[in-house]
Design a protein around this motif. Sequence first.
Motif, PDB file in Angstrom:
ATOM      1  N   THR A 298       0.737  -1.247   0.078  1.00 14.37           N
ATOM      2  CA  THR A 298      -0.090  -0.034  -0.021  1.00 14.37           C
ATOM      3  C   THR A 298       0.790   1.198   0.166  1.00 14.37           C
ATOM      4  N   PRO A 299       0.301   2.299  -0.263  1.00 13.61           N
ATOM      5  CA  PRO A 299       1.246   3.520  -0.340  1.00 13.61           C
ATOM      6  C   PRO A 299       1.839   4.048   0.780  1.00 13.61           C
TER       7      PRO A 299
ATOM      8  N   ALA B 162       8.931   3.598  -7.582  1.00 14.05           N
ATOM      9  CA  ALA B 162       8.462   2.191  -8.209  1.00 14.05           C
ATOM     10  C   ALA B 162       6.873   2.231  -7.714  1.00 14.05           C
ATOM     11  N   CYS B 163       6.543   3.306  -6.884  1.00 17.11           N
ATOM     12  CA  CYS B 163       5.110   3.275  -6.753  1.00 17.11           C
ATOM     13  C   CYS B 163       4.646   4.505  -7.242  1.00 17.11           C
ATOM     14  N   GLN B 164       3.558   4.315  -8.154  1.00 17.71           N
ATOM     15  CA  GLN B 164       2.742   5.301  -9.026  1.00 17.71           C
ATOM     16  C   GLN B 164       2.048   6.051  -7.904  1.00 17.71           C
ATOM     17  N   ASN B 165       1.664   5.702  -6.653  1.00 17.05           N
ATOM     18  CA  ASN B 165       0.984   6.389  -5.815  1.00 17.05           C
ATOM     19  C   ASN B 165       1.264   6.586  -4.307  1.00 17.05           C
TER      20      ASN B 165
ATOM     21  N   THR C   2      -2.710   9.734  -2.478  1.00 23.54           N
ATOM     22  CA  THR C   2      -3.725  10.663  -2.888  1.00 23.54           C
ATOM     23  C   THR C   2      -4.417  10.169  -4.049  1.00 23.54           C
ATOM     24  N   GLY C   3      -3.741   9.335  -4.614  1.00 25.71           N
ATOM     25  CA  GLY C   3      -4.453   8.911  -5.795  1.00 25.71           C
ATOM     26  C   GLY C   3      -4.847   7.717  -5.906  1.00 25.71           C
ATOM     27  N   SER C   4      -4.674   6.796  -7.043  1.00 19.11           N
ATOM     28  CA  SER C   4      -5.419   5.302  -7.110  1.00 19.11           C
ATOM     29  C   SER C   4      -4.031   4.397  -7.163  1.00 19.11           C
ATOM     30  N   CYS C   5      -4.341   3.120  -6.645  1.00 25.62           N
ATOM     31  CA  CYS C   5      -3.403   2.205  -7.367  1.00 25.62           C
ATOM     32  C   CYS C   5      -3.993   1.291  -8.348  1.00 25.62           C
ATOM     33  N   SER C   6      -5.040   1.626  -8.942  1.00 23.02           N
ATOM     34  CA  SER C   6      -5.593   1.137 -10.180  1.00 23.02           C
ATOM     35  C   SER C   6      -4.621   1.286 -11.171  1.00 23.02           C
TER      36      SER C   6
END
Length: 188
Positions: free
Chosen positions: A48-49, A66-69, A73-77
């Motif tokens: 998780t973020p 490596a984590c887009q979120n 505050t955004g989405s892990c989708s």
Amino acid sequence: GRHPADYVDSLITDLKSKGAPLSEVAWKVALACVGWPYVIAARGEYCTPRNRRDRYSSEHPTIKTACQNFSGTGSCSGCKWYPNGQKVRFFDCRGFTYWVLLTVYGWKLMGAGATSQWNTETNWKAKGTVADGIPADTLVCLFVKKGKTMEHTGFGFNNETVECSSGVQHFTQRKAKWTDWGVPACIG
């Protein structure tokens, strides 16, 4: 493809309920984790973020990149670590072996790193060098020795390996890098 954490949890329950040998359960669980991410000092927490932020430091910047979120505050989708939007767990190399053995056997592989795992004699039923041969049909922890330290660990079974370095990876042929093996005390 990647399996979500709930698939792996149900796999463990299913295999145990069918009376599968625990070493077989452990190997299948390790294989089912292929594709899950590497994060330094992690032992099976959900990816998780917040959990990534808790592991971040300037020495380990890839946790952030490596984590887009990473901000949360955004989405892990759409994240490569979230198959169909479902959670996975993350590990470092010793955290992976620790988590699989704890989850399957209820047994703790002691040591904060690969070297301390190796040096804790109560962890092992037997130990040896790869050059002298590895027991067949036995799940072992493999180690990469550099000087006096073990710099990496993973699982070996009949010349195959599962390890967590750039995420959890499966190799159908054991690579030459592995130097030592130990049969965890919980096995057998």
